[in-house]
Design a protein around this motif. Structure first.
Motif, short mmCIF file in Angstrom:
data_model
loop_
_atom_site.label_atom_id
_atom_site.label_comp_id
_atom_site.label_asym_id
_atom_site.label_seq_id
_atom_site.Cartn_x
_atom_site.Cartn_y
_atom_site.Cartn_z
N ASP A 1 31.40 29.81 -6.13
CA ASP A 1 31.34 28.35 -6.03
C ASP A 1 31.60 27.91 -4.59
OD1 ASP A 1 30.86 28.13 -8.75
OD2 ASP A 1 32.95 27.65 -9.26
N ALA A 2 32.57 28.55 -3.93
CA ALA A 2 32.90 28.20 -2.55
C ALA A 2 31.77 28.55 -1.60
CB ALA A 2 34.20 28.89 -2.13
N LEU A 3 31.10 29.67 -1.82
CA LEU A 3 29.95 30.03 -0.99
C LEU A 3 28.82 29.02 -1.18
CD1 LEU A 3 29.73 33.92 -1.41
CD2 LEU A 3 30.51 32.66 0.60
N ASP A 4 28.62 28.56 -2.40
CA ASP A 4 27.57 27.58 -2.67
C ASP A 4 27.88 26.24 -1.99
OD1 ASP A 4 26.11 29.32 -4.24
OD2 ASP A 4 26.95 28.60 -6.13
N ALA A 5 29.17 25.93 -1.87
CA ALA A 5 29.58 24.64 -1.31
C ALA A 5 29.73 24.67 0.20
CB ALA A 5 30.89 24.19 -1.95
N ALA A 6 29.67 25.85 0.81
CA ALA A 6 29.85 25.97 2.25
C ALA A 6 28.69 25.34 3.00
CB ALA A 6 29.98 27.45 2.63
#
Length: 296
Positions: A127-132
């Motif tokens: 999720d964090a990679l997608d939001a970066a």
């Protein structure tokens, strides 16, 4: 996954824990750069940076190559915050960035003090990679998946899976769990030695430390091995199921078993008696490339 992606990975690659420029001096970094340039020229499709690499290790291998796919095998989600990883990947030259694949794994409880809820931790990391900004999307990552739940996540949230220390039978099960479209790129450890006892001794030197990690032993038990197979660094049955032992033609035949079982790509880790798998076995890499020929 597209046919272009499968072609970019190639059928056979090299997995090596020695490709860590951050853990060596300038001379060591130059030796790594020369080795990966040769691996690319030999025709290996993907170069896997093994042994919990850092984003800096990956950037160095990308810079030292021109066309090979470069993948981490595997970056631990506990060691590198997702935002930092995404920012470092964004710094890689834009033209080269497209051939970099971020291999991610949850590591192992005995190695990570904060280890907890590995599946949930991986979901949060993705999720964090997608939001970066910019994101590292599903088309540029693979997961170190062994069990059905993580394999399904690899199919849903990544290109696919990069299982480590698995049999051809596991590869068939993983293909079924992933479905037909996800990438399946297992690692296969290789000992180029035609003396079976000596080859198994070399394999046991590597395998022994992994048999201390429950993620691997639990997976092997699911595959039908017994606790007794873990004794003494591994039974003959276990070694012969997990490793490719023998000459280059025998390694080629074992690799084909994984491809026939559903793998798109096989990442070969060459182990040697004198280096314990930690060096740059360039002579062995050349020997294998010659045996595989156009099959690479």
């Amino acid at each position: 996954m597209t046919s272009e992606t499968r072609e970019a990975f190639g059928r056979v690659g090299i997995w090596s824990s020695a490709l860590h420029g951050s853990r060596t001096d300038d001379a060591g970094g130059r030796a790594i750069a020369e080795a990966v340039a040769e691996l690319e020229d030999l025709g290996y499709g993907t170069l896997w940076i093994g042994g919990s690499p850092s984003p800096d290790d990956a950037a160095a291998i990308v810079a030292a190559t021109r066309k090979a796919t470069v993948a981490t095998g595997i970056l631990s989600i506990w060691d590198h915050p997702a935002q930092d990883v995404a920012a470092r990947i964004a710094e890689i030259d834009a033209q080269a960035r497209g051939r970099f694949v971020l291999g991610l794994g949850v590591s192992h409880g005995p190695m990570v003090p904060q280890y907890a809820k590995p599946y949930s931790a991986m979901v949060a990391y993705l999720d964090a990679l997608d939001a970066a900004t910019p994101p590292v999307g599903s088309g540029h990552r693979v997961l170190a998946a062994l069990g059905p739940k993580m394999l399904r996540l690899a199919a849903d949230r990544a290109l696919g899976a990069h299982p480590y220390l698995v049999t051809a039978e596991h590869t068939a099960e993983a293909r079924e769990a992933l479905g037909p479209d996800a990438l399946l790129a297992p690692e296969l450890s290789v000992v180029l030695d035609t003396d079976p006892d000596r080859a198994r001794t070399t394999a046991r030197t590597m395998l022994g430390r992994y048999l201390q990690l429950p993620n691997y032993t639990d997976n092997l038990l699911r595959l039908g091995f017994l606790e007794s197979d873990f004794e003494g660094g591994g039974s003959v049955r276990l070694l012969d199921s997990l490793f490719a032992l023998g000459d280059a033609e025998q390694v080629k035949a074992r690799t084909q078993q994984y491809l026939d079982a559903g793998a798109d790509h096989v990442a070969l880790q060459v182990l040697t008696a004198d280096e314990g798998g930690a060096g740059l076995p360039r002579a062995e890499w050349r020997e294998l490339a010659e045996a595989f020929g156009d099959a690479l």
